[in-house]
Design a protein around this motif. Sequence first.
Motif, PDB file in Angstrom:
ATOM      1  N   THR A   1       4.349   0.058  -9.888  1.00  0.00           N
ATOM      2  CA  THR A   1       3.891   0.973  -8.636  1.00  0.00           C
ATOM      3  C   THR A   1       3.143   1.967  -9.206  1.00  0.00           C
ATOM      4  O   THR A   1       3.384   2.664 -10.017  1.00  0.00           O
ATOM      5  N   LEU A   2       1.887   2.301  -8.291  1.00  0.00           N
ATOM      6  CA  LEU A   2       1.245   3.364  -8.868  1.00  0.00           C
ATOM      7  C   LEU A   2       1.454   4.617  -7.449  1.00  0.00           C
ATOM      8  O   LEU A   2       0.711   4.564  -6.400  1.00  0.00           O
ATOM      9  N   GLY A   3       2.536   5.423  -7.756  1.00  0.00           N
ATOM     10  CA  GLY A   3       2.798   6.478  -6.551  1.00  0.00           C
ATOM     11  C   GLY A   3       1.986   7.340  -6.570  1.00  0.00           C
ATOM     12  O   GLY A   3       2.114   8.272  -5.570  1.00  0.00           O
ATOM     13  N   THR A   4       1.025   7.827  -7.660  1.00  0.00           N
ATOM     14  CA  THR A   4       0.231   9.242  -7.512  1.00  0.00           C
ATOM     15  C   THR A   4      -1.032   8.916  -6.675  1.00  0.00           C
ATOM     16  O   THR A   4      -1.626   7.567  -6.756  1.00  0.00           O
ATOM     17  N   ARG A   5      -1.724   9.790  -6.490  1.00  0.00           N
ATOM     18  CA  ARG A   5      -3.241   9.628  -6.074  1.00  0.00           C
ATOM     19  C   ARG A   5      -4.023  10.543  -7.069  1.00  0.00           C
ATOM     20  O   ARG A   5      -3.869  11.667  -7.173  1.00  0.00           O
TER      21      ARG A   5
ATOM     22  N   ALA B   1      -5.046   6.368  -7.311  1.00  0.00           N
ATOM     23  CA  ALA B   1      -4.443   5.140  -7.827  1.00  0.00           C
ATOM     24  C   ALA B   1      -5.584   4.528  -8.597  1.00  0.00           C
ATOM     25  O   ALA B   1      -6.601   4.316  -8.416  1.00  0.00           O
TER      26      ALA B   1
ATOM     27  N   LEU C   1       1.027  -1.258  -0.116  1.00  0.00           N
ATOM     28  CA  LEU C   1      -0.012   0.058  -0.066  1.00  0.00           C
ATOM     29  C   LEU C   1       1.041   1.329   0.042  1.00  0.00           C
ATOM     30  O   LEU C   1       0.339   2.276  -0.393  1.00  0.00           O
ATOM     31  N   SER C   2       2.158   1.227   0.572  1.00  0.00           N
ATOM     32  CA  SER C   2       2.935   2.532   0.535  1.00  0.00           C
ATOM     33  C   SER C   2       4.583   1.916   0.227  1.00  0.00           C
ATOM     34  O   SER C   2       5.290   1.681   0.973  1.00  0.00           O
ATOM     35  N   PRO C   3       4.729   2.164  -1.239  1.00  0.00           N
ATOM     36  CA  PRO C   3       3.831   2.517  -1.968  1.00  0.00           C
ATOM     37  C   PRO C   3       2.651   1.502  -2.577  1.00  0.00           C
ATOM     38  O   PRO C   3       3.120   0.209  -2.391  1.00  0.00           O
ATOM     39  N   PHE C   4       1.758   2.000  -3.438  1.00  0.00           N
ATOM     40  CA  PHE C   4       0.811   1.016  -3.700  1.00  0.00           C
ATOM     41  C   PHE C   4       1.339   0.170  -4.994  1.00  0.00           C
ATOM     42  O   PHE C   4       1.513   1.026  -6.086  1.00  0.00           O
ATOM     43  N   THR C   5       1.520  -1.033  -4.927  1.00  0.00           N
ATOM     44  CA  THR C   5       1.892  -1.960  -5.783  1.00  0.00           C
ATOM     45  C   THR C   5       1.009  -2.802  -6.280  1.00  0.00           C
ATOM     46  O   THR C   5       0.430  -3.632  -5.492  1.00  0.00           O
TER      47      THR C   5
END
Length: 322
Positions: A142-146, A148, A123-127
């Motif tokens: 990895t979705l590092g922006t919000r 997601a 979840l941190s980072p969202f993978t």
Amino acid sequence: MVETEAGVASEVSLETLALARSLSQAGGGIAIRALAIGDVGDVSALAATVGAHGASELVHATGDAFDSYGGASWAAAVQAVRAETGSVVVTAAGTPRGNEVVAHLAARLDVPMAANVVAFSGLSPFTVTRQVVGGSALEEMTLGTRPALFTVAGHSWVAEAVDGPAATVREVQPEVAGADLVARVVSTGAKEADESGSLKSASIVVGAGRGAGSADGFGAVDELASLLGGVVGVSRVVTSLGWRPHHEQVGQTGSRIAPDLYVPCGISGAIQHWAGCASSKVIVAVNTDAEAPMVTRATYAVVGDMHEVLPAVNEEIRRRSG
């Protein structure tokens, strides 16, 4: 985003809610909202369904702009609801419609999206882990922006109900710009009836490809499917040649299946076909080529001519069943 078919939440949308529940639990109980757009039939029934699958609220977007489907207009609705709720994750089923809407949303927000996700690992980072190359390979992203943004591959999660209360219904009327209505569905027609039963939900599928030889080469295939209580599925080349109807096609441009047993006969197993059958629990391939991709990937394989193997199998099944 929840898609409906004849007023009922689609199976792939319920599978997406299953992933959302797991994500919510991992995040300490993040609220799950379901968004339905346009005519969804009985809203109360839909609220009961999504509530039973973990959603606490059903947001229903209505208005003339949603009388028919449009990728941009639906994305505008998702964007408006997301802005109002502050949701940190937006997801949809990995269907043509779900992928299009989320792609439009990603472009609007200038953030990346992951298509056809099958799992998440952090979840941190969202993978997330997603299918690529037609489902023949997996990629970690990895979705590092919000927020997601991602879509969920069909049959990657089990749509199990959790017996929750009906979701609270809230109606909204998002504003849609005229430019977002330029491309939309203007007419629809009844799809070709699937006289062989539901391919997507069948527990047993007997497949056939070019090895069938002709439109007349499916006798043993049809018989085996009948003896096993299953349905027939075919490769793209079979429908392209006009041997069988398109509703029987399995693959990237056909149906994605996840039966307990899949018996592909005379199917080489190209990437596009594998994308549609990779979730099968057991695969028993019949092919003359021992090095064919379907044979090497199958749980079990019979190297031989389907026109010799299947009649023998059918005869043995009939003998044992009396």
